[in-house]
Motif scaffolding. Structure first.
Motif, PDB file in Angstrom:
ATOM      1  N   ARG A 145       0.900  -1.047   0.011  1.00  0.00           N
ATOM      2  CA  ARG A 145      -0.048  -0.027  -0.076  1.00  0.00           C
ATOM      3  C   ARG A 145       0.825   1.275  -0.120  1.00  0.00           C
ATOM      4  N   VAL A 146       0.486   1.935  -1.119  1.00  0.00           N
ATOM      5  CA  VAL A 146       1.612   3.334  -1.157  1.00  0.00           C
ATOM      6  C   VAL A 146       0.631   4.580  -1.103  1.00  0.00           C
ATOM      7  N   VAL A 429      10.962 -10.439   7.536  1.00  0.00           N
ATOM      8  CA  VAL A 429      11.227  -9.540   8.467  1.00  0.00           C
ATOM      9  C   VAL A 429      10.059  -8.634   8.715  1.00  0.00           C
ATOM     10  N   PRO A 430       9.502  -8.153   9.854  1.00  0.00           N
ATOM     11  CA  PRO A 430       8.580  -7.241   9.933  1.00  0.00           C
ATOM     12  C   PRO A 430       9.039  -5.930   9.469  1.00  0.00           C
ATOM     13  N   THR A 431       8.120  -5.309   8.680  1.00  0.00           N
ATOM     14  CA  THR A 431       8.723  -4.269   8.097  1.00  0.00           C
ATOM     15  C   THR A 431       7.691  -2.903   7.775  1.00  0.00           C
ATOM     16  N   TYR A 432       8.068  -1.672   8.182  1.00  0.00           N
ATOM     17  CA  TYR A 432       7.167  -0.575   8.219  1.00  0.00           C
ATOM     18  C   TYR A 432       7.135  -0.205   6.821  1.00  0.00           C
ATOM     19  N   VAL A 433       6.161   0.343   5.952  1.00  0.00           N
ATOM     20  CA  VAL A 433       6.064   0.679   4.773  1.00  0.00           C
ATOM     21  C   VAL A 433       5.572   2.027   4.863  1.00  0.00           C
ATOM     22  N   MET A 434       6.232   3.236   4.227  1.00  0.00           N
ATOM     23  CA  MET A 434       5.349   4.417   4.304  1.00  0.00           C
ATOM     24  C   MET A 434       5.873   5.362   2.887  1.00  0.00           C
ATOM     25  N   SER A 435       4.839   6.204   2.882  1.00  0.00           N
ATOM     26  CA  SER A 435       5.229   7.082   1.705  1.00  0.00           C
ATOM     27  C   SER A 435       5.795   8.382   2.153  1.00  0.00           C
ATOM     28  N   LEU A 436       6.688   9.064   1.511  1.00  0.00           N
ATOM     29  CA  LEU A 436       7.480  10.190   1.830  1.00  0.00           C
ATOM     30  C   LEU A 436       6.641  11.408   1.179  1.00  0.00           C
ATOM     31  N   LYS A 437       5.955  12.260   1.496  1.00  0.00           N
ATOM     32  CA  LYS A 437       5.260  13.284   0.617  1.00  0.00           C
ATOM     33  C   LYS A 437       5.842  14.715   0.856  1.00  0.00           C
ATOM     34  N   ASP A 438       5.568  15.422   0.033  1.00  0.00           N
ATOM     35  CA  ASP A 438       6.117  16.754  -0.027  1.00  0.00           C
ATOM     36  C   ASP A 438       4.902  17.592   0.655  1.00  0.00           C
ATOM     37  N   LYS A 439       5.177  18.982   0.690  1.00  0.00           N
ATOM     38  CA  LYS A 439       4.330  19.705   1.420  1.00  0.00           C
ATOM     39  C   LYS A 439       3.063  20.158   0.847  1.00  0.00           C
ATOM     40  N   GLY A 440       2.850  19.788  -0.474  1.00  0.00           N
ATOM     41  CA  GLY A 440       1.499  19.545  -1.001  1.00  0.00           C
ATOM     42  C   GLY A 440       0.758  18.228  -0.811  1.00  0.00           C
ATOM     43  N   GLY A 441       1.340  17.360  -0.291  1.00  0.00           N
ATOM     44  CA  GLY A 441       0.529  15.895  -0.006  1.00  0.00           C
ATOM     45  C   GLY A 441       0.756  15.185  -0.984  1.00  0.00           C
ATOM     46  N   LEU A 442       1.823  15.391  -1.935  1.00  0.00           N
ATOM     47  CA  LEU A 442       1.994  14.281  -2.960  1.00  0.00           C
ATOM     48  C   LEU A 442       3.298  13.274  -2.643  1.00  0.00           C
ATOM     49  N   SER A 443       2.837  12.056  -2.838  1.00  0.00           N
ATOM     50  CA  SER A 443       3.897  11.087  -2.705  1.00  0.00           C
ATOM     51  C   SER A 443       4.963  11.260  -3.553  1.00  0.00           C
ATOM     52  N   MET A 445       8.394   9.456  -2.640  1.00  0.00           N
ATOM     53  CA  MET A 445       9.123   8.662  -2.460  1.00  0.00           C
ATOM     54  C   MET A 445       8.563   7.418  -1.615  1.00  0.00           C
ATOM     55  N   THR A 446       9.341   6.275  -1.479  1.00  0.00           N
ATOM     56  CA  THR A 446       8.692   5.335  -0.424  1.00  0.00           C
ATOM     57  C   THR A 446       9.899   5.059   0.261  1.00  0.00           C
ATOM     58  N   ALA A 447       9.336   4.738   1.756  1.00  0.00           N
ATOM     59  CA  ALA A 447      10.656   4.124   2.549  1.00  0.00           C
ATOM     60  C   ALA A 447       9.844   2.951   3.368  1.00  0.00           C
ATOM     61  N   ASN A 461      12.839   6.109  -5.192  1.00  0.00           N
ATOM     62  CA  ASN A 461      11.560   6.913  -5.882  1.00  0.00           C
ATOM     63  C   ASN A 461      10.530   6.115  -6.251  1.00  0.00           C
ATOM     64  N   ASN A 462      10.711   4.802  -6.109  1.00  0.00           N
ATOM     65  CA  ASN A 462       9.525   3.780  -6.420  1.00  0.00           C
ATOM     66  C   ASN A 462       9.623   2.484  -5.573  1.00  0.00           C
ATOM     67  N   LEU A 463       8.647   1.482  -5.717  1.00  0.00           N
ATOM     68  CA  LEU A 463       8.611   0.519  -4.609  1.00  0.00           C
ATOM     69  C   LEU A 463       9.697  -0.472  -5.026  1.00  0.00           C
ATOM     70  N   LYS A 464      10.025  -0.691  -6.602  1.00  0.00           N
ATOM     71  CA  LYS A 464      11.117  -1.508  -6.824  1.00  0.00           C
ATOM     72  C   LYS A 464      12.473  -1.079  -6.096  1.00  0.00           C
ATOM     73  N   GLU A 465      12.741   0.072  -6.234  1.00  0.00           N
ATOM     74  CA  GLU A 465      14.045   0.858  -5.690  1.00  0.00           C
ATOM     75  C   GLU A 465      14.152   0.681  -4.151  1.00  0.00           C
ATOM     76  N   THR A 466      13.058   1.067  -3.643  1.00  0.00           N
ATOM     77  CA  THR A 466      12.802   0.907  -2.191  1.00  0.00           C
ATOM     78  C   THR A 466      13.341  -0.434  -1.677  1.00  0.00           C
TER      79      THR A 466
END
Length: 578
Positions: A145-146, A429-443, A445-447, A461-466
């Motif tokens: 979920r992104v 491995v239990p892992t937290y997944v989250m979106s990194l959003k700018d001040k405008g609320g747009l996603s 990157m992912t982490a 910059n995308n899920l594959k790379e993350t």
């Protein structure tokens, strides 16, 4: 006539209070005596202000004029009959006092001071486990979920604005996450934006917004299901009998507790309201789900189900607020009410998120931390959103807020804000997944952040790379975190026909094609294997991957058989030379 008029006025007033506030008329709910008390207080105030209120029921006032002679003169005297002992005013005062004692008594006796054990047991039996991967299968990147709720609102507003004249008539209701045919979606109805808009469209609003939780480009406004137009007549934003709560209340549920109306669709896209029925288990408190109402949004037809008999497509029966309170009570009253030293006390971390495990089952997820702890957890709990089955995984780790800070610190120069994290099983491995959003609320990157150690972070910059960066970090730590193999992992052999490298942000990734799999590109780094940088075209290799779900596949492990063979030959030659 005056008495009849007043009686009708008061009856009408009581009805209007009940009609607009819909209190639960049951002795196991404190609302019932509270509303009776409110009515008595209103009547007392009116009596005191006007000084005449229903006296005819209790007092008959007769004024007798007597003519007596006194010293040759006639004197008029008035005599009044005294009011009965239990007159109307006295009756109201007694009732107000009794009802006040009733309300305060219920509140006081329902407190944890007397029922700490009952509150702790509301959550039920809590199973204890240490292995997370047994219940949560590793997920592919297409199922992560992104899109969070805030982003779903932004995307929904955008698609609603493309429909002429509709945006000015309706608003987007509350989004609910739901699994539909194996895919995650945010679902929200379009609702009336005001009284006059409802009056103009009394047959209902024309559809719902559907936003993919895994693909921000998959957004749609659904107006039909099976060629049948959607009309959401019954909703919270409607008025009078079209109001959802009022419709339920006056159709057989005046004495039942109901809450948490969520908007869900079945497998065919037909929308329903899912409403939880509940009862108080600890005197007049301790709400606990007992069943569920499934309500047709257009016709208002209602079907009641026990929890075990509810249709399978319903994801959520246990209200979020109930589960949060019950988990906190379970952790707070571990040693009863008077545990002033906080010995052994636990509390949930900030936030409660909905996650999905094997077979599409949904769970409420929350970390558990000791009272007073800030960033460390003693494990996390999963509560089945239908059956309330609760599992405590005793794995020390980081809280959601600590993980968010760690992810934002990784890209602190960009000033991105992390969304609330969702927990996944990434290679065991239990892992937290989250979106990194700018001040405008747009996603942007992912982490990914390890629950066990929040210093282990992968961003991209995308899920594959993350995912690639996160796995590389996991492999760097060797014994600290030991990823387990997923059920879908496969081992392949082949010959390298193409090999290239890509350097980004100081990290080198190797891309290769195998003669046996010409339509797939395999990606890895030297962290995976020291043999990757010195591999050449024509080498025979053995590779382990998670699955073939994508044409670009990350390598889990890498073994160059040609290098191994050359090393063996060189070793024999070295011995001969010696």
């Amino acid at each position: 006539m005056k008495l009849i008029t007043r009686s009708i006025t008061y009856i009408l007033g009581v009805f209007l209070i009940i009609y607009f506030t819909t209190p639960v008329l049951s002795f196991s709910f404190v609302e019932f005596p509270s509303y009776l008390l409110l009515i008595c207080i209103v009547l007392l105030i009116r009596y005191c202000v006007i000084n005449e209120c229903f006296n005819e029921l209790w007092v008959s006032v007769n004024t007798k004029v007597e003519h007596k002679e006194y010293k040759g003169k006639t004197k008029k005297t008035d005599s009044k009959i005294k009011r009965p002992r239990f007159a109307y005013f006295d009756f109201l005062r007694v009732m107000t006092l009794l009802l006040s004692l009733w309300v305060l008594g219920l509140k006081f006796y329902s407190s944890a001071l007397f029922h700490a054990k009952a509150y702790r047991n509301l959550i039920g039996d809590v199973k204890i486990k240490s292995s997370f991967e047994d219940d949560f299968a590793p997920v592919s990147t297409v199922q992560i979920r992104v899109v969070d709720r805030d982003m779903a609102y932004r995307l929904g507003d955008k698609v609603l604005g493309t429909i002429p004249s509709l945006g000015s008539q309706v608003d987007i209701g509350e989004f609910t996450i739901q699994m539909v045919r194996g895919k995650l979606y945010w679902i929200a109805p379009v609702c009336h934006s005001g009284f006059f808009k409802w009056k103009r469209n009394k047959n209902g609003t024309p559809g719902y917004i559907k936003v993919s939780a895994t693909d921000p480009r998959d957004v749609s406004f659904i107006e039909k299901y099976a060629d049948h137009p959607i009309r959401i007549k019954y909703q919270k934003e409607a008025y009078f009998q079209d109001c959802l709560d009022r419709h339920i209340y006056f159709n057989g549920y005046m004495t039942n507790g109901f809450t948490d109306a969520t908007f869900e669709i079945n497998e065919f896209g037909k929308p329903f309201w899912i409403v939880t029925l509940y009862d108080n288990k600890v005197v007049a408190s301790g709400g606990d789900a007992t069943g569920v109402l499934v309500i047709d949004v257009e016709t208002g037809r209602m079907n009641e189900y026990a929890i075990d008999d509810a249709p399978r497509w319903i994801d959520r029966i246990q209200p979020k607020a109930f589960i949060l309170d019950q988990l906190d009570d379970w952790g707070r009253f571990i040693h009863g009410f008077g545990n002033w030293s906080n010995q052994g006390m636990l509390q949930t971390t900030k936030g409660l998120s909905l996650v999905y495990g094997n077979d599409g089952k949904s769970y409420w997820y929350s970390g558990l931390t000791s009272v007073g702890a800030d960033e460390g957890t003693v494990g996390f709990v999963l509560v089945n959103t239908r059956t309330k089955e609760t599992i405590w995984y005793q794995q020390v780790g980081a809280t959601e807020q600590a993980a968010r800070k760690s992810a934002m610190g990784k890209v602190q120069e960009k000033g991105y804000e992390a969304s609330f994290p969702i927990t996944y099983n990434i290679n065991g491995v239990p892992t937290y997944v989250m979106s990194l959003k700018d001040k405008g609320g747009l996603s942007k990157m992912t982490a990914m952040v390890s629950v066990r150690d929040y210093t282990i972070v992968g961003v991209g910059n995308n899920l594959k790379e993350t995912l690639r960066n996160y796995k590389n970090t996991l492999h760097q730590l060797d014994g600290t975190i030991s990823p387990t193999q997923s059920e879908n992992q496969v081992q392949i052999k082949g010959t390298i026909v193409r090999l290239g490298r890509d350097i980004r942000g100081g990290n080198t990734s190797y891309y290769m094609q195998l003669r046996e799999f010409p339509k797939v590109i395999f990606i890895g780094s030297s962290i995976i294997s020291n043999e990757l940088p010195i591999s050449n075209v024509g080498d025979t290799v053995k590779i382990v991957i998670d699955d073939f779900s994508d044409p670009f596949i990350d390598i889990v492990s890498f073994d160059n058989k040609s290098i191994t063979q050359r090393l063996k030959v060189n070793k024999k030659m070295f011995r001969k030379d010696r």
